[in-house]
Design a protein around this motif. Structure first.
Motif, short mmCIF file in Angstrom:
data_model
loop_
_atom_site.label_atom_id
_atom_site.label_comp_id
_atom_site.label_asym_id
_atom_site.label_seq_id
_atom_site.Cartn_x
_atom_site.Cartn_y
_atom_site.Cartn_z
N LYS A 71 -3.96 7.58 3.39
CA LYS A 71 -3.50 7.59 4.78
C LYS A 71 -2.01 7.94 4.83
O LYS A 71 -1.58 8.76 5.66
N ASN A 74 -1.48 11.61 4.10
CA ASN A 74 -1.87 12.42 5.25
C ASN A 74 -0.81 12.41 6.34
O ASN A 74 -0.77 13.31 7.17
N SER A 75 0.05 11.39 6.32
CA SER A 75 1.11 11.34 7.33
C SER A 75 2.41 11.96 6.82
O SER A 75 3.42 11.92 7.50
#
Length: 113
Positions: A71, A74-75
């Motif tokens: 996560k 992905n950021s």
């Protein structure tokens, strides 16, 4: 007692030229004469299983942490040691599988799992 265990039992009794009942009585008496060793062997098996299951739980938690890393990646965040960490976790999981297989093989008297 399952069929493979019964087969080992009867084979062992025949090898010792004893009836099943005599072999069983002898084995029980031998175990009862050395309770420290008997208890230690049983405890050791339980402890090994406890450790394998604990390690499995830890690997499950690591899986959750890797989801958080994904996560973050992905950021746009960098994870400088991700490849090395992933390889270490993969190797640990493989060692766990090997340890469990070795334990089961030993427990089953050398038969492959």
């Amino acid at each position: 007692m399952n069929e493979p265990e019964y087969a080992r039992f009867t084979t062992a009794a025949a090898h010792c030229k004893m009836t099943n009942a005599a072999f069983l009585a002898y084995a029980v008496d031998k175990a009862a004469r050395d309770l420290t060793r008997t208890a230690a062997e049983i405890a050791t098996e339980r402890e090994v299983l406890d450790e394998i299951f604990a390690a499995r739980r830890h690997l499950g938690r690591i899986h959750g942490l890797f989801n958080q890393v994904a996560k973050a990646l992905n950021s746009g965040t960098d994870a400088f040691h991700l490849d090395a960490t992933a390889k270490a976790v993969h190797d640990a999981a493989r060692r766990m599988d090997n340890a469990a297989d070795a334990f089961l093989t030993h427990r089953d008297g050398g038969e492959s799992a």
